[in-house]
Design an enzyme around this catalytic site. Structure first.
Site, PDB file in Angstrom:
ATOM      1  N   GLY A 171       1.735   1.879  -3.609  1.00  0.00           N
ATOM      2  CA  GLY A 171       1.331   2.257  -2.257  1.00  0.00           C
ATOM      3  C   GLY A 171       2.277   3.302  -1.699  1.00  0.00           C
ATOM      4  N   TYR A 172       1.715   4.325  -1.059  1.00  0.00           N
ATOM      5  CA  TYR A 172       2.559   5.393  -0.474  1.00  0.00           C
ATOM      6  C   TYR A 172       2.043   5.825   0.895  1.00  0.00           C
ATOM      7  CZ  TYR A 172      -1.292   8.267  -2.118  1.00  0.00           C
ATOM      8  OH  TYR A 172      -2.554   8.778  -2.329  1.00  0.00           O
ATOM      9  N   GLY A 173       1.010   5.115   1.376  1.00  0.00           N
ATOM     10  CA  GLY A 173       0.465   5.425   2.725  1.00  0.00           C
ATOM     11  C   GLY A 173       0.304   4.114   3.461  1.00  0.00           C
ATOM     12  N   GLU A 212     -10.392   2.233  -0.481  1.00  0.00           N
ATOM     13  CA  GLU A 212      -9.809   3.528  -0.862  1.00  0.00           C
ATOM     14  C   GLU A 212     -10.839   4.503  -1.415  1.00  0.00           C
ATOM     15  OE1 GLU A 212      -6.849   2.772   0.721  1.00  0.00           O
ATOM     16  OE2 GLU A 212      -6.012   4.063  -0.815  1.00  0.00           O
TER      17      GLU A 212
HETATM   18  N1  LIG Z   1      -3.588   5.475  -1.405  1.00  0.00           N
HETATM   19  C1  LIG Z   1      -2.565   5.662  -0.376  1.00  0.00           C
HETATM   20  C2  LIG Z   1      -3.210   5.918   0.937  1.00  0.00           C
HETATM   21  C3  LIG Z   1      -4.128   4.804   1.264  1.00  0.00           C
HETATM   22  C4  LIG Z   1      -4.656   4.956   2.645  1.00  0.00           C
HETATM   23  O1  LIG Z   1      -3.874   5.187   3.548  1.00  0.00           O
HETATM   24  N2  LIG Z   1      -5.956   4.864   2.736  1.00  0.00           N
HETATM   25  C5  LIG Z   1      -6.468   4.926   4.100  1.00  0.00           C
HETATM   26  C6  LIG Z   1      -7.656   5.765   4.194  1.00  0.00           C
HETATM   27  S1  LIG Z   1      -8.929   5.367   3.166  1.00  0.00           S
HETATM   28  C7  LIG Z   1      -6.620   3.489   4.560  1.00  0.00           C
HETATM   29  O2  LIG Z   1      -6.870   2.587   3.803  1.00  0.00           O
HETATM   30  N3  LIG Z   1      -6.404   3.296   5.808  1.00  0.00           N
HETATM   31  C8  LIG Z   1      -6.439   1.976   6.382  1.00  0.00           C
HETATM   32  C9  LIG Z   1      -5.920   2.148   7.768  1.00  0.00           C
HETATM   33  O3  LIG Z   1      -5.739   3.317   8.140  1.00  0.00           O
HETATM   34  O4  LIG Z   1      -5.692   1.148   8.442  1.00  0.00           O
HETATM   35  C10 LIG Z   1      -1.666   4.438  -0.364  1.00  0.00           C
HETATM   36  O5  LIG Z   1      -1.366   4.044  -1.468  1.00  0.00           O
HETATM   37  O6  LIG Z   1      -1.238   3.919   0.671  1.00  0.00           O
END
Ligand SMILES: N[C@@H](CCC(=O)N[C@@H](CS)C(=O)NCC(=O)O)C(=O)O
Length: 249
Positions: free
Chosen positions: A24-26, A99
């Site tokens: 995870g990186y976001g 995702e």
């Molecule tokens: N794949 C990245 C980014 C994942 C991400 O941030 N996806 C968003 C957009 S699809 C999400 O799930 N957001 C949920 C939220 O914003 O609460 C991670 O590993 O964290």
């Protein structure tokens, strides 16, 4: 979601159902939303984190797409985050929906380097493959490079079903400061500085934007660190406690 030809993942796990590590990186760093057995901090090489992915399903709308994180190839780059050890397919089915279906991300296996490694935990100092969700330029919500001011302005003005776009950015920056103090990520922290400035200039209380529709939870990471003190040094691959260097390696 079946993970086709999942490489034998490091970090032990055993058991009948396959163990997969998800990097995870976001938002996954502060809101995984799935069950996992371990969560360890660390990094991947060859990529940098950029807010170059548009989002209309969580932190924006079709009319005002938000900005979320993705990874961009850069041979000198590293991206810090955390890896979750999951077994069975429930977590992966959830992530496929969150995702890929909703977010436009695709999956790839990338080598993950644990920050703390101990023999007892079954997490050796070696890197192991982790499943990563990446938004590529091929997806319909791809934004690509834009002036940081433009990204910051968009984040301040967008919100979606999961909450405000400011929450997405600030909680990720908070994760990095809490869990990986001193780890470098100029793009992330410069963007955070601009967003905090714009929110203040608009006389909006930042805390009100952090109350989203998802429940961020305090994740106890690197739990194997408790046995770290028994380990001999050849198994400990620990970036210095005080200041994490930008590992341009
Ligand atoms: N794949 C990245 C980014 C994942 C991400 O941030 N996806 C968003 C957009 S699809 C999400 O799930 N957001 C949920 C939220 O914003 O609460 C991670 O590993 O964290």
């Amino acid at each position: 979601m079946e993970v086709q030809n999942a490489p034998t993942t490091g970090g032990g796990g055993g058991g009948s159902t396959p163990t997969v590590w998800v990097f995870g990186y976001g938002s996954l760093c502060w809101y995984p939303g799935f069950e996992y057995t371990d969560c360890i901090t660390g990094y991947i090489r060859g990529y940098v984190r950029r807010f170059w992915q548009g989002n209309v399903t969580h932190r924006g709308t079709k009319e005002k797409p938000g900005r979320v994180a993705t990874l961009i190839e850069d041979k000198e780059g590293i991206t810090w985050g955390c890896a979750f050890r999951v077994t069975g397919s429930h977590a992966l089915d959830y992530l496929q929906q969150r995702e890929c279906t909703l977010g436009g991300y695709v999956t790839e296996y990338i080598k993950f380097y644990p920050r703390i490694a101990t023999e007892q935990s079954g997490i050796s100092g070696e890197a192991f493959p982790a499943l990563v969700y990446i938004a590529t330029p091929k997806n319909e919500h791809w934004i690509g490079e834009e002036p940081l001011l433009v990204t910051a302005r968009q984040i301040v003005e967008c919100r979606g079903p999961s909450g405000h776009n400011v929450e997405y950015l600030v909680r990720l920056a908070m994760f990095m400061r809490d869990e990986l103090p001193g780890a470098c990520d100029e793009h992330l922290f410069e963007l955070e500085g601009l967003v905090r400035r714009f929110v203040a200039e608009a006389n909006v209380q930042l805390e009100l934007l952090l109350v989203g529709n998802v429940t961020p939870h305090r994740i106890r990471r690197d739990t194997h660190e408790e046995v770290r003190r028994h380990v001999t040094f050849e198994y400990t691959s620990r970036v210095p406690d005080t200041k994490l260097r930008c590992l341009h390696i």
